[in-house]
Scaffold this motif. Structure first.
Motif, PDB file in Angstrom:
ATOM      1  N   ARG A  88      -3.779  -4.773  12.362  1.00  0.00           N
ATOM      2  CA  ARG A  88      -3.097  -5.378  11.803  1.00  0.00           C
ATOM      3  C   ARG A  88      -2.355  -4.589  10.397  1.00  0.00           C
ATOM      4  O   ARG A  88      -3.228  -4.323   9.557  1.00  0.00           O
ATOM      5  CB  ARG A  88      -3.647  -6.949  10.359  1.00  0.00           C
ATOM      6  CG  ARG A  88      -4.245  -7.780  12.141  1.00  0.00           C
ATOM      7  CD  ARG A  88      -4.584  -9.583  11.365  1.00  0.00           C
ATOM      8  NE  ARG A  88      -5.489  -8.922  10.499  1.00  0.00           N
ATOM      9  CZ  ARG A  88      -5.817 -10.223   9.531  1.00  0.00           C
ATOM     10  NH1 ARG A  88      -5.786 -10.622   9.705  1.00  0.00           N
ATOM     11  NH2 ARG A  88      -7.285  -8.896   8.872  1.00  0.00           N
ATOM     12  N   ARG A 103      -7.176  -7.523  18.178  1.00  0.00           N
ATOM     13  CA  ARG A 103      -5.720  -8.011  17.606  1.00  0.00           C
ATOM     14  C   ARG A 103      -5.139  -6.552  18.071  1.00  0.00           C
ATOM     15  O   ARG A 103      -6.079  -5.436  18.153  1.00  0.00           O
ATOM     16  CB  ARG A 103      -5.711  -7.443  15.797  1.00  0.00           C
ATOM     17  CG  ARG A 103      -6.586  -6.426  15.454  1.00  0.00           C
ATOM     18  CD  ARG A 103      -7.259  -7.278  14.050  1.00  0.00           C
ATOM     19  NE  ARG A 103      -8.119  -8.296  13.935  1.00  0.00           N
ATOM     20  CZ  ARG A 103      -8.986  -7.901  12.826  1.00  0.00           C
ATOM     21  NH1 ARG A 103      -9.059  -7.960  11.439  1.00  0.00           N
ATOM     22  NH2 ARG A 103     -10.451  -9.147  13.201  1.00  0.00           N
ATOM     23  N   THR A 105      -0.984  -4.272  17.213  1.00  0.00           N
ATOM     24  CA  THR A 105       0.148  -4.855  16.183  1.00  0.00           C
ATOM     25  C   THR A 105       1.229  -3.851  17.914  1.00  0.00           C
ATOM     26  O   THR A 105       0.883  -2.628  17.658  1.00  0.00           O
ATOM     27  CB  THR A 105       0.672  -3.612  14.776  1.00  0.00           C
ATOM     28  OG1 THR A 105      -0.636  -4.848  14.681  1.00  0.00           O
ATOM     29  CG2 THR A 105       1.807  -3.415  14.513  1.00  0.00           C
ATOM     30  N   THR A 196       3.138  -8.291  15.435  1.00  0.00           N
ATOM     31  CA  THR A 196       0.896  -8.570  15.419  1.00  0.00           C
ATOM     32  C   THR A 196       0.444  -9.800  15.824  1.00  0.00           C
ATOM     33  O   THR A 196       1.406 -10.428  15.749  1.00  0.00           O
ATOM     34  CB  THR A 196       0.898  -8.359  13.705  1.00  0.00           C
ATOM     35  OG1 THR A 196       0.959  -7.087  13.372  1.00  0.00           O
ATOM     36  CG2 THR A 196      -0.747  -8.055  13.998  1.00  0.00           C
ATOM     37  N   HIS A 198      -3.198 -11.401  15.809  1.00  0.00           N
ATOM     38  CA  HIS A 198      -4.192 -11.329  16.137  1.00  0.00           C
ATOM     39  C   HIS A 198      -5.093 -13.108  16.459  1.00  0.00           C
ATOM     40  O   HIS A 198      -4.962 -14.131  16.469  1.00  0.00           O
ATOM     41  CB  HIS A 198      -4.645 -10.896  14.784  1.00  0.00           C
ATOM     42  CG  HIS A 198      -5.083 -12.040  13.587  1.00  0.00           C
ATOM     43  ND1 HIS A 198      -3.462 -12.021  13.282  1.00  0.00           N
ATOM     44  CD2 HIS A 198      -5.571 -12.572  12.879  1.00  0.00           C
ATOM     45  CE1 HIS A 198      -3.442 -13.353  12.242  1.00  0.00           C
ATOM     46  NE2 HIS A 198      -4.555 -13.286  12.195  1.00  0.00           N
ATOM     47  N   SER A 215       1.046 -14.333   8.717  1.00  0.00           N
ATOM     48  CA  SER A 215       1.724 -15.016  10.404  1.00  0.00           C
ATOM     49  C   SER A 215       1.706 -15.893  10.787  1.00  0.00           C
ATOM     50  O   SER A 215       1.251 -16.654   9.730  1.00  0.00           O
ATOM     51  CB  SER A 215      -0.175 -14.249  10.435  1.00  0.00           C
ATOM     52  OG  SER A 215      -1.259 -15.058  10.827  1.00  0.00           O
TER      53      SER A 215
END
Length: 350
Positions: A88, A103, A105, A196, A198, A215
């Motif tokens: 992230r 995760r 990005t 991103t 996750h 987020s």
């Protein structure tokens, strides 16, 4: 007798009772499947809708990854810096130099975004970025940049920073966060989009952050997420500068990395460990493993479950988190997705 009401014989009463009981039994036998459908259908529909929505979000965020500053003659971002990070970025981001399997990005320069070459070096600790005017600027006094834009400032040697613009004055841009490494010429700046995704195991959510902000949930009742990366087996040949050593090649063009398999050949899977062992490019918060520039495709696995525990059974192969369902007809099994996204901006031949 004439004029007298006729009574009901005992045998008739018995037969009528038996018929009523048989009908009631038939109804009772048919009722559970009907109730199972009433309970499981809404949960199943909701689960599959959430799964389709998650697949769309994953594909949409990855499909543009790596698009570069084409208006100023630059190729995909992977010619200099990563387009995909296994961590992230931004607010609540992960430490630099780390990599995770749950995760991802993706960074890209949107079509016709503001972009320009730099007129001077950005020193470590410096926040002033001076632009060199070029035709893509058009008639805009600041080449299309405005305060608050998220920008990527990057050199051809792998040095980079991503931050917002605190001030725009003509061809002078002021970064909100100063560069923590020197960005030498030739270098460019472009407005970028960064997204991103996750997995939040505590909340059981797939979460999304846009442009390095906090987020927000994409969907609930996600019980697992796994991200796998695939790349070229050929040695990394970028970033490169004529007559100069970079993190990828020596001054004579000799790659610092070797083959990971036959070339030409199938893509190779890159593990999280491959992104933690160097060679390293850049420094500070934006240091990255050179193997990130190998990435050409991303595979995202998701497992989602029904929200109500009453429709989840006990069999672990079908239910990551068992529920209280006791009849097969009421069960709504977990949905497992495998979303494979080739990254067209990072073609295999690059």
């Amino acid at each position: 007798m004439s004029g007298e009401a006729r009574g009901v014989a005992l045998i008739e009463l018995l037969v009528g009772t038996l018929v009523a009981l048989a009908a009631l039994g038939t109804i009772m036998m048919a009722l559970p499947p009907v109730l199972d459908v009433v309970q499981s259908l809404p949960e199943g529909t909701d689960l599959h809708q959430r799964a389709r929505g998650a697949e769309h979000v994953v594909t949409a965020m990855l499909i543009n990854a790596g698009a570069g500053a084409d208006l100023v003659g630059q190729g995909p971002l992977s010619r200099a810096v990563p387009a995909v990070f296994p961590r992230r970025l931004g607010m609540g981001g992960d430490p630099p130099g780390t990599a995770w399997a749950d995760r991802v990005t993706a960074v890209h320069v949107p079509a016709r975004a503001a972009q320009a070459p730099l007129a001077g070096v950005v020193p470590a600790g410096g926040a002033l970025v001076r632009l060199a005017w070029q035709p893509a600027c058009g008639t805009h006094p600041s080449c299309g940049f405005t305060r608050g834009d998220l920008v990527l400032v990057y050199g051809r040697d792998g040095a980079m920073t991503i931050t917002t613009l605190a001030l725009v004055s003509g061809l002078d841009l002021t970064l909100t966060s100063p560069a923590d490494q020197t960005i030498a010429l030739p270098a460019h700046v472009a407005t970028v989009g960064a997204t991103t995704l996750h997995f939040d195991a505590t909340r059981r959510q797939l979460r999304r952050a846009d442009d390095l902000t906090s987020s927000q949930p994409v969907t609930d009742d996600v019980v697992a997420m796994g991200v796998r990366f695939y790349g070229s087996a050929a040695p990394v040949r970028w970033p490169a500068m004529a007559g100069a050593d970079t993190c990828a090649v020596l001054a004579d063009g000799t790659p610092r990395t070797g083959l990971l398999g036959p070339v030409p050949g199938p893509p190779v899977e890159l593990t999280v460990a491959d992104f933690l062992d160097g060679p390293w490019c850049g420094s500070g918060a934006w240091q990255f493993d050179l193997d990130l520039l190998r990435i050409r495709a991303v595979r995202v696995g998701l497992r989602l479950q029904a929200s109500a525990s009453a429709v989840r059974g006990r069999w672990p192969a079908w239910f990551a988190i068992p529920g209280s369902a006791r009849r097969p007809g009421v069960e709504v099994r977990d949905v497992e997705q495998d979303v494979f996204v080739p990254l067209p901006n990072l073609a295999w031949g690059q």
